[in-house]
Write a protein that holds these residues in place. Sequence first.
Motif, PDB file in Angstrom:
ATOM      1  N   PHE A   1       0.869  -1.171   0.000  1.00  0.00           N
ATOM      2  CA  PHE A   1       0.000   0.000   0.000  1.00  0.00           C
ATOM      3  C   PHE A   1       0.906   1.221   0.000  1.00  0.00           C
ATOM      4  CE2 PHE A   1      -2.687  -3.245   1.878  1.00  0.00           C
ATOM      5  CZ  PHE A   1      -3.887  -3.045   1.210  1.00  0.00           C
ATOM      6  N   VAL A   2       0.788   2.051  -1.024  1.00  0.00           N
ATOM      7  CA  VAL A   2       1.566   3.282  -1.135  1.00  0.00           C
ATOM      8  C   VAL A   2       0.573   4.424  -1.262  1.00  0.00           C
ATOM      9  CG1 VAL A   2       3.308   4.547  -2.446  1.00  0.00           C
ATOM     10  CG2 VAL A   2       3.377   2.067  -2.397  1.00  0.00           C
ATOM     11  N   ALA A   3       0.705   5.411  -0.387  1.00  0.00           N
ATOM     12  CA  ALA A   3      -0.213   6.552  -0.438  1.00  0.00           C
ATOM     13  C   ALA A   3       0.436   7.745   0.245  1.00  0.00           C
ATOM     14  CB  ALA A   3      -1.527   6.202   0.259  1.00  0.00           C
ATOM     15  N   ASP A   4      -0.226   8.887   0.126  1.00  0.00           N
ATOM     16  CA  ASP A   4       0.279  10.052   0.848  1.00  0.00           C
ATOM     17  C   ASP A   4      -0.086   9.905   2.317  1.00  0.00           C
ATOM     18  OD1 ASP A   4      -2.377  10.860   1.203  1.00  0.00           O
ATOM     19  OD2 ASP A   4      -2.322  12.349  -0.389  1.00  0.00           O
ATOM     20  N   GLY A   5       0.098  10.916   3.102  1.00  0.00           N
ATOM     21  CA  GLY A   5      -0.084  10.791   4.542  1.00  0.00           C
ATOM     22  C   GLY A   5      -1.490  11.039   5.054  1.00  0.00           C
ATOM     23  N   ALA A   6      -2.483  11.064   4.181  1.00  0.00           N
ATOM     24  CA  ALA A   6      -3.856  11.364   4.596  1.00  0.00           C
ATOM     25  C   ALA A   6      -4.380  10.298   5.565  1.00  0.00           C
ATOM     26  CB  ALA A   6      -4.773  11.467   3.388  1.00  0.00           C
ATOM     27  N   HIS A   7      -4.909  10.754   6.694  1.00  0.00           N
ATOM     28  CA  HIS A   7      -5.436   9.834   7.711  1.00  0.00           C
ATOM     29  C   HIS A   7      -6.512   8.919   7.144  1.00  0.00           C
ATOM     30  CE1 HIS A   7      -3.392  11.825  11.033  1.00  0.00           C
ATOM     31  NE2 HIS A   7      -3.830  12.979  10.595  1.00  0.00           N
ATOM     32  N   TRP A   8      -7.417   9.493   6.339  1.00  0.00           N
ATOM     33  CA  TRP A   8      -8.554   8.717   5.853  1.00  0.00           C
ATOM     34  C   TRP A   8      -8.107   7.538   4.988  1.00  0.00           C
ATOM     35  CZ3 TRP A   8      -9.562   8.156   0.679  1.00  0.00           C
ATOM     36  CH2 TRP A   8      -8.956   9.068  -0.189  1.00  0.00           C
ATOM     37  N   ILE A   9      -6.964   7.649   4.329  1.00  0.00           N
ATOM     38  CA  ILE A   9      -6.470   6.522   3.532  1.00  0.00           C
ATOM     39  C   ILE A   9      -5.954   5.422   4.450  1.00  0.00           C
ATOM     40  CG2 ILE A   9      -4.681   5.762   1.906  1.00  0.00           C
ATOM     41  CD1 ILE A   9      -4.837   8.564   0.645  1.00  0.00           C
ATOM     42  N   TRP A  10      -5.061   5.800   5.361  1.00  0.00           N
ATOM     43  CA  TRP A  10      -4.419   4.807   6.217  1.00  0.00           C
ATOM     44  C   TRP A  10      -5.387   4.196   7.214  1.00  0.00           C
ATOM     45  CZ3 TRP A  10      -0.501   2.927   4.008  1.00  0.00           C
ATOM     46  CH2 TRP A  10       0.310   3.723   3.205  1.00  0.00           C
ATOM     47  N   ASN A  11      -6.447   4.898   7.578  1.00  0.00           N
ATOM     48  CA  ASN A  11      -7.454   4.334   8.482  1.00  0.00           C
ATOM     49  C   ASN A  11      -8.208   3.170   7.837  1.00  0.00           C
ATOM     50  OD1 ASN A  11      -6.768   6.190  10.437  1.00  0.00           O
ATOM     51  ND2 ASN A  11      -8.480   7.550  10.018  1.00  0.00           N
ATOM     52  N   ARG A  12      -8.241   3.140   6.503  1.00  0.00           N
ATOM     53  CA  ARG A  12      -8.969   2.088   5.791  1.00  0.00           C
ATOM     54  C   ARG A  12      -8.132   0.839   5.527  1.00  0.00           C
ATOM     55  NH1 ARG A  12     -12.166   5.725   1.277  1.00  0.00           N
ATOM     56  NH2 ARG A  12     -13.465   6.813   2.777  1.00  0.00           N
ATOM     57  N   VAL A  13      -6.832   0.951   5.636  1.00  0.00           N
ATOM     58  CA  VAL A  13      -5.949  -0.165   5.279  1.00  0.00           C
ATOM     59  C   VAL A  13      -6.180  -1.412   6.142  1.00  0.00           C
ATOM     60  CG1 VAL A  13      -3.530  -0.903   5.127  1.00  0.00           C
ATOM     61  CG2 VAL A  13      -4.235   1.278   4.144  1.00  0.00           C
ATOM     62  N   PRO A  14      -6.269  -1.307   7.472  1.00  0.00           N
ATOM     63  CA  PRO A  14      -6.493  -2.541   8.256  1.00  0.00           C
ATOM     64  C   PRO A  14      -7.764  -3.293   7.846  1.00  0.00           C
ATOM     65  CG  PRO A  14      -5.824  -0.751   9.704  1.00  0.00           C
ATOM     66  CD  PRO A  14      -6.074  -0.143   8.353  1.00  0.00           C
ATOM     67  N   GLY A  15      -8.839  -2.576   7.601  1.00  0.00           N
ATOM     68  CA  GLY A  15     -10.077  -3.226   7.160  1.00  0.00           C
ATOM     69  C   GLY A  15      -9.927  -3.872   5.796  1.00  0.00           C
ATOM     70  N   LEU A  16      -9.175  -3.234   4.929  1.00  0.00           N
ATOM     71  CA  LEU A  16      -8.939  -3.785   3.601  1.00  0.00           C
ATOM     72  C   LEU A  16      -8.084  -5.047   3.678  1.00  0.00           C
ATOM     73  CD1 LEU A  16      -9.433  -3.391   0.602  1.00  0.00           C
ATOM     74  CD2 LEU A  16      -7.456  -1.867   0.541  1.00  0.00           C
ATOM     75  N   ILE A  17      -7.076  -5.027   4.531  1.00  0.00           N
ATOM     76  CA  ILE A  17      -6.220  -6.206   4.731  1.00  0.00           C
ATOM     77  C   ILE A  17      -7.066  -7.381   5.213  1.00  0.00           C
ATOM     78  CG2 ILE A  17      -4.385  -7.172   6.188  1.00  0.00           C
ATOM     79  CD1 ILE A  17      -3.060  -4.362   6.069  1.00  0.00           C
ATOM     80  N   LYS A  18      -7.953  -7.095   6.160  1.00  0.00           N
ATOM     81  CA  LYS A  18      -8.818  -8.147   6.697  1.00  0.00           C
ATOM     82  C   LYS A  18      -9.798  -8.651   5.635  1.00  0.00           C
ATOM     83  CE  LYS A  18     -11.877  -9.185  10.543  1.00  0.00           C
ATOM     84  NZ  LYS A  18     -12.541  -8.689  11.733  1.00  0.00           N
TER      85      LYS A  18
END
Length: 177
Positions: free
Chosen positions: A2-19
Amino acid sequence: MFVADGAHWIWNRVPGLIKALGLNPESVHELLDFYHAVEHLGKVAGLRKNWSAKKRKAWVSKQRRFLLKGESATVVQEVQALCRGRNSKAIKTERDYFVRNRHRLAFPTVKALNLPIGSGAIESSIRRVVNLRLKGPCIFWYKENAEKMLMLRSYYKSGRWNCLKQMANSHISLLAA
Protein backbone atom coordinates in the motif's frame (compact mmCIF):
# COMPACT_ATOMS: atom_id res chain seq x y z
CA MET A 1 1.95 -3.10 -0.93
CA PHE A 2 0.00 0.00 0.00
CA VAL A 3 1.57 3.28 -1.14
CA ALA A 4 -0.21 6.55 -0.44
CA ASP A 5 0.28 10.05 0.85
CA GLY A 6 -0.08 10.79 4.54
CA ALA A 7 -3.86 11.36 4.60
CA HIS A 8 -5.44 9.83 7.71
CA TRP A 9 -8.55 8.72 5.85
CA ILE A 10 -6.47 6.52 3.53
CA TRP A 11 -4.42 4.81 6.22
CA ASN A 12 -7.45 4.33 8.48
CA ARG A 13 -8.97 2.09 5.79
CA VAL A 14 -5.95 -0.16 5.28
CA PRO A 15 -6.49 -2.54 8.26
CA GLY A 16 -10.08 -3.23 7.16
CA LEU A 17 -8.94 -3.78 3.60
CA ILE A 18 -6.22 -6.21 4.73
CA LYS A 19 -8.82 -8.15 6.70
CA ALA A 20 -11.40 -8.11 3.89
CA LEU A 21 -8.83 -9.41 1.40
CA GLY A 22 -7.72 -12.11 3.83
CA LEU A 23 -4.10 -10.96 3.71
CA ASN A 24 -1.51 -11.83 6.30
CA PRO A 25 -0.69 -8.46 7.93
CA GLU A 26 2.94 -9.62 8.27
CA SER A 27 3.26 -9.79 4.49
CA VAL A 28 1.80 -6.34 3.85
CA HIS A 29 3.99 -3.29 3.35
CA GLU A 30 2.70 0.23 4.01
CA LEU A 31 4.74 2.99 2.45
CA LEU A 32 4.41 6.72 2.40
CA ASP A 33 4.60 7.95 -1.17
CA PHE A 34 8.21 9.10 -1.52
CA TYR A 35 7.34 12.04 -3.76
CA HIS A 36 4.69 13.30 -1.34
CA ALA A 37 7.25 13.04 1.47
CA VAL A 38 9.72 15.13 -0.54
CA GLU A 39 6.94 17.62 -1.22
CA HIS A 40 6.51 18.01 2.54
CA LEU A 41 10.26 18.55 2.91
CA GLY A 42 9.90 21.32 0.34
CA LYS A 43 7.18 22.90 2.47
CA VAL A 44 9.51 22.87 5.47
CA ALA A 45 12.29 24.49 3.47
CA GLY A 46 9.82 27.03 2.07
CA LEU A 47 8.92 28.10 5.60
CA ARG A 48 12.54 29.11 6.23
CA LYS A 49 12.21 32.64 4.87
CA ASN A 50 15.79 33.55 5.74
CA TRP A 51 17.17 30.78 3.46
CA SER A 52 18.11 31.41 -0.15
CA ALA A 53 16.52 29.29 -2.87
CA LYS A 54 19.83 27.49 -3.25
CA LYS A 55 20.01 26.64 0.46
CA ARG A 56 16.40 25.39 0.44
CA LYS A 57 17.11 23.13 -2.53
CA ALA A 58 20.31 21.78 -0.94
CA TRP A 59 18.51 21.08 2.36
CA VAL A 60 15.69 19.21 0.61
CA SER A 61 18.19 17.19 -1.44
CA LYS A 62 20.07 16.21 1.70
CA GLN A 63 16.89 15.11 3.50
CA ARG A 64 15.76 13.26 0.39
CA ARG A 65 19.00 11.23 0.45
CA PHE A 66 18.45 10.46 4.15
CA LEU A 67 14.98 9.09 3.36
CA LEU A 68 16.30 6.93 0.52
CA LYS A 69 18.99 5.52 2.83
CA GLY A 70 16.40 4.69 5.51
CA GLU A 71 17.54 7.41 7.90
CA SER A 72 14.08 8.81 8.61
CA ALA A 73 14.98 9.52 12.26
CA THR A 74 17.63 11.93 10.99
CA VAL A 75 15.04 13.69 8.86
CA VAL A 76 12.73 14.09 11.86
CA GLN A 77 15.64 15.49 13.91
CA GLU A 78 16.56 17.92 11.12
CA VAL A 79 12.96 19.16 10.88
CA GLN A 80 12.70 19.35 14.68
CA ALA A 81 15.82 21.54 14.76
CA LEU A 82 13.99 24.06 12.58
CA CYS A 83 10.95 24.27 14.93
CA ARG A 84 11.69 27.71 16.28
CA GLY A 85 10.74 31.22 15.38
CA ARG A 86 7.74 32.64 13.58
CA ASN A 87 6.91 29.58 11.46
CA SER A 88 7.53 26.97 14.14
CA LYS A 89 3.86 25.91 14.34
CA ALA A 90 3.73 25.19 10.59
CA ILE A 91 7.07 23.37 10.73
CA LYS A 92 5.84 21.29 13.70
CA THR A 93 2.87 20.24 11.57
CA GLU A 94 5.28 19.00 8.92
CA ARG A 95 7.44 17.30 11.56
CA ASP A 96 4.35 15.53 12.90
CA TYR A 97 3.62 14.29 9.36
CA PHE A 98 6.96 12.45 9.36
CA VAL A 99 6.62 11.25 12.97
CA ARG A 100 3.09 9.93 12.35
CA ASN A 101 4.27 8.05 9.25
CA ARG A 102 7.74 6.97 10.43
CA HIS A 103 6.83 3.26 10.11
CA ARG A 104 5.91 3.95 6.48
CA LEU A 105 9.33 5.32 5.51
CA ALA A 106 11.10 2.04 4.72
CA PHE A 107 12.17 3.13 1.25
CA PRO A 108 15.38 1.03 1.07
CA THR A 109 13.48 -2.14 2.06
CA VAL A 110 10.80 -1.57 -0.55
CA LYS A 111 13.32 -0.68 -3.25
CA ALA A 112 15.25 -3.87 -2.43
CA LEU A 113 12.04 -5.82 -3.06
CA ASN A 114 11.82 -4.10 -6.46
CA LEU A 115 8.52 -2.46 -5.52
CA PRO A 116 7.51 1.13 -6.32
CA ILE A 117 8.17 3.89 -3.78
CA GLY A 118 5.60 6.22 -5.30
CA SER A 119 1.90 6.11 -6.11
CA GLY A 120 2.20 7.92 -9.45
CA ALA A 121 1.48 4.88 -11.61
CA ILE A 122 -1.77 4.20 -9.76
CA GLU A 123 -2.80 7.85 -9.78
CA SER A 124 -2.12 7.99 -13.51
CA SER A 125 -4.08 4.82 -14.21
CA ILE A 126 -7.04 6.13 -12.23
CA ARG A 127 -6.95 9.24 -14.38
CA ARG A 128 -6.58 7.30 -17.64
CA VAL A 129 -8.92 4.38 -16.92
CA VAL A 130 -11.57 5.79 -14.62
CA ASN A 131 -11.72 9.51 -15.28
CA LEU A 132 -11.21 9.49 -19.05
CA ARG A 133 -13.21 6.33 -19.83
CA LEU A 134 -16.05 6.52 -17.35
CA LYS A 135 -16.35 10.27 -16.88
CA GLY A 136 -16.57 12.97 -19.45
CA PRO A 137 -18.98 15.15 -21.40
CA CYS A 138 -22.26 13.37 -22.15
CA ILE A 139 -21.18 10.23 -20.27
CA PHE A 140 -23.34 9.07 -17.41
CA TRP A 141 -23.03 5.83 -15.46
CA TYR A 142 -24.94 4.47 -12.56
CA LYS A 143 -22.42 3.62 -9.83
CA GLU A 144 -23.13 -0.11 -9.87
CA ASN A 145 -22.77 -0.30 -13.67
CA ALA A 146 -19.51 1.67 -13.62
CA GLU A 147 -18.11 -0.70 -11.00
CA LYS A 148 -19.14 -3.71 -13.11
CA MET A 149 -17.46 -2.26 -16.20
CA LEU A 150 -14.26 -1.61 -14.26
CA MET A 151 -14.30 -5.19 -12.99
CA LEU A 152 -14.80 -6.56 -16.51
CA ARG A 153 -11.99 -4.39 -17.86
CA SER A 154 -9.72 -5.48 -14.99
CA TYR A 155 -10.28 -9.15 -15.78
CA TYR A 156 -9.64 -8.54 -19.48
CA LYS A 157 -6.49 -6.43 -19.02
CA SER A 158 -5.00 -8.83 -16.45
CA GLY A 159 -5.39 -11.79 -18.82
CA ARG A 160 -8.01 -13.42 -16.60
CA TRP A 161 -10.95 -13.19 -19.02
CA ASN A 162 -11.23 -17.00 -19.32
CA CYS A 163 -11.40 -17.27 -15.54
CA LEU A 164 -14.32 -14.85 -15.56
CA LYS A 165 -16.03 -16.83 -18.33
CA GLN A 166 -15.63 -20.04 -16.30
CA MET A 167 -17.13 -18.38 -13.22
CA ALA A 168 -20.06 -17.10 -15.30
CA ASN A 169 -20.66 -20.50 -16.88
CA SER A 170 -20.56 -22.30 -13.53
CA HIS A 171 -23.03 -19.76 -12.14
CA ILE A 172 -25.36 -20.33 -15.10
CA SER A 173 -25.09 -24.11 -14.57
CA LEU A 174 -26.11 -23.70 -10.94
CA LEU A 175 -29.11 -21.58 -11.92
CA ALA A 176 -30.22 -24.13 -14.53
CA ALA A 177 -30.07 -27.02 -12.04
